[in-house]
Scaffold this active site. Structure first.
Site, PDB file in Angstrom:
ATOM      1  N   LYS A   1      22.043  56.831  -8.103  1.00 37.75           N
ATOM      2  CA  LYS A   1      21.069  56.211  -9.204  1.00 37.75           C
ATOM      3  C   LYS A   1      22.096  55.377  -9.984  1.00 37.75           C
ATOM      4  O   LYS A   1      23.047  55.703 -10.313  1.00 37.75           O
ATOM      5  CB  LYS A   1      20.641  57.360  -9.782  1.00 37.75           C
ATOM      6  CG  LYS A   1      19.388  58.025  -9.425  1.00 37.75           C
ATOM      7  CD  LYS A   1      18.910  59.319  -9.793  1.00 37.75           C
ATOM      8  CE  LYS A   1      20.132  60.292  -9.899  1.00 37.75           C
ATOM      9  NZ  LYS A   1      19.633  61.521 -10.319  1.00 37.75           N
TER      10      LYS A   1
ATOM     11  N   GLU B   1      12.148  65.479  -0.689  1.00 35.52           N
ATOM     12  CA  GLU B   1      12.396  66.166  -1.996  1.00 35.52           C
ATOM     13  C   GLU B   1      11.204  66.271  -2.832  1.00 35.52           C
ATOM     14  O   GLU B   1      10.209  65.452  -2.686  1.00 35.52           O
ATOM     15  CB  GLU B   1      13.654  65.747  -2.526  1.00 35.52           C
ATOM     16  CG  GLU B   1      13.501  64.299  -3.171  1.00 35.52           C
ATOM     17  CD  GLU B   1      14.188  63.978  -4.529  1.00 35.52           C
ATOM     18  OE1 GLU B   1      14.129  64.766  -5.347  1.00 35.52           O
ATOM     19  OE2 GLU B   1      14.902  62.868  -4.545  1.00 35.52           O
TER      20      GLU B   1
HETATM   21  N1  PSU Z   1      16.184  59.584  -7.742  1.00 37.39           N
HETATM   22  C1  PSU Z   1      15.195  59.244  -8.129  1.00 37.39           C
HETATM   23  N2  PSU Z   1      14.377  60.019  -8.796  1.00 37.39           N
HETATM   24  C2  PSU Z   1      14.794  61.470  -9.078  1.00 37.39           C
HETATM   25  C3  PSU Z   1      16.202  61.719  -8.435  1.00 37.39           C
HETATM   26  C4  PSU Z   1      17.031  60.947  -7.778  1.00 37.39           C
HETATM   27  O1  PSU Z   1      14.700  58.166  -8.074  1.00 37.39           O
HETATM   28  O2  PSU Z   1      14.339  62.175  -9.623  1.00 37.39           O
HETATM   29  C5  PSU Z   1      16.474  63.274  -8.471  1.00 37.39           C
HETATM   30  C6  PSU Z   1      17.123  63.919  -6.854  1.00 37.39           C
HETATM   31  O3  PSU Z   1      16.137  64.985  -6.876  1.00 37.39           O
HETATM   32  C7  PSU Z   1      18.445  64.160  -7.308  1.00 37.39           C
HETATM   33  C8  PSU Z   1      18.381  64.596  -8.550  1.00 37.39           C
HETATM   34  O4  PSU Z   1      18.844  65.094  -6.315  1.00 37.39           O
HETATM   35  O5  PSU Z   1      17.681  63.651  -9.189  1.00 37.39           O
HETATM   36  C9  PSU Z   1      19.973  64.713  -8.976  1.00 37.39           C
HETATM   37  O6  PSU Z   1      19.803  65.154 -10.257  1.00 37.39           O
HETATM   38  P1  PSU Z   1      21.374  65.835 -11.092  1.00 37.39           P
HETATM   39  O7  PSU Z   1      21.984  64.351 -11.365  1.00 37.39           O
HETATM   40  O8  PSU Z   1      20.756  66.777 -12.051  1.00 37.39           O
HETATM   41  O9  PSU Z   1      22.130  66.351  -9.974  1.00 37.39           O
END
Ligand code: PSU
Ligand code: MN
Length: 318
Positions: A176, A44
């Site tokens: 996360k 990603e």
């Molecule tokens: N994990 C990390 N850093 C990130 C992300 C995940 O260590 O930047 C990103 C991923 O791209 C994941 C996104 O899909 O955060 C999720 O964001 P949201 O909670 O807005 O869906």
């Protein structure tokens, strides 16, 4: 074969997606890998554009690709450029995601908007998994996946529903740590997404080795993970997670992290930070408060996850 920049003119693997899709473009290394039937791991770009500070972001992106190559597997970093989803950014293209060009974070609801407006779009896990599935790529490596956020108002990452519909294996360090891990785990169960623990009986919590929540099965090799994924897909199953504990030398104590997270979340609420901006805000705060320790950890686990993903991609081909 299509020429660079033209519409894709070959079948998208066995995913039943239409041919000649003008919104997809494959990088030269990925075209070659497909022609030679080499295993591919997709990566990603949100973590590059929003998840890590500069200049670590670009370094880590390159290191992940190199780690995958060292395993004899081809990396396909995904991002949006000039109105197309590029599967396999070149080094020069990747650099644009790490800089200051007004990159947009693209989850699936943003996809048509960013493509129509020809914006530079960094793909979340959701968008990456979705695009990988269309491209016939079965393995994605990342840091932490999105999930169910804590408290109200309700915020569930599109990473979850996309895992419920796309047959892709995601190697991650768990959801996360800023999330409600219990609720996220339940959501995955409801939607039939198996969670495998890499050498662990419990799910990691991104910054720390264990969330205390059980995984569905422990696996100790890439072959074991691949064998389970193969059965899952043969039976019509969709997403599957392989959760890898962060390298022990870098893990942060959970109690210390909780204090930092609670402060950061209170701060986000006071500042009215929500929606797509919440995750980058919290990650940046944690990096500040840990004096960069969280960045070193994030880097270490991203590289480790890339390595394991490459081994699983290879095992799936065998
Ligand atoms: N994990 C990390 N850093 C990130 C992300 C995940 O260590 O930047 C990103 C991923 O791209 C994941 C996104 O899909 O955060 C999720 O964001 P949201 O909670 O807005 O869906
Ligand atoms: Mn969200």
């Amino acid at each position: 074969m299509s020429t660079p920049g033209s519409a894709v003119d070959f079948e998208f693997g066995a995913m039943g997606f239409s041919t000649k899709n003008a919104y997809f473009r494959f990088g030269p290394h990925v075209k070659e890998a497909r022609a030679r039937r080499q295993p591919i791991v997709a990566l990603e770009t949100v973590v590059v554009a929003f998840g890590l500070p500069r200049p670590a972001n670009l370094q880590v992106a390159h290191e992940m690709e190199e780690t995958i190559r060292a395993e004899g597997v081809v990396p396909a970093t995904i991002g949006l450029l000039d109105g197309q989803i590029v599967v396999g950014l070149t080094p020069a293209e990747l650099e644009r995601f790490a800089g200051d060009e007004g990159v947009r974070k693209v989850s699936r609801r943003d996809l048509p908007i960013a493509l129509a407006r020809r914006q530079i779009g960094a793909t979340t896990v959701a968008t990456t998994v979705w695009a990988a599935a269309r491209a016939g790529i079965r393995v994605v490596a990342t840091g932490g996946i999105g999930g169910v956020h804590r408290g109200a108002p309700f915020d569930v990452s599109n990473d979850l529903p996309t895992l419920a519909t796309e047959p892709v294996l995601v190697v991650c360090a768990g959801p996360k740590a800023i999330l409600d891990l219990r609720a996220t785990r339940e959501w995955l169960e409801t939607h039939g997404i198996p969670i495998l623990g890499w050498g662990m009986e419990t799910m990691p919590a991104f910054y720390s080795a264990s969330s205390g929540l059980p995984v569905d099965a422990r696996v100790d090799s890439a072959e074991e993970a691949a064998a389970i994924a193969r059965v899952h897909w043969t039976l019509g199953g969709k997403g599957i997670l392989v959760t890898v504990p962060p390298p022990a030398d870098f893990a942060l104590p959970r109690e210390r992290l909780e204090t930092i997270l609670e402060e950061a979340m209170a701060e986000a609420e006071r500042a009215g930070v929500q929606g797509w901006a919440l995750t980058p805000f919290l990650l940046a705060r944690v990096a500040e408060r840990t004096g960069g320790e969280s960045v070193a950890l994030n880097r270490a686990l991203l590289i480790e996850n890339a390595r394991i993903a490459a081994r699983i991609a290879r095992a799936l081909e065998a």
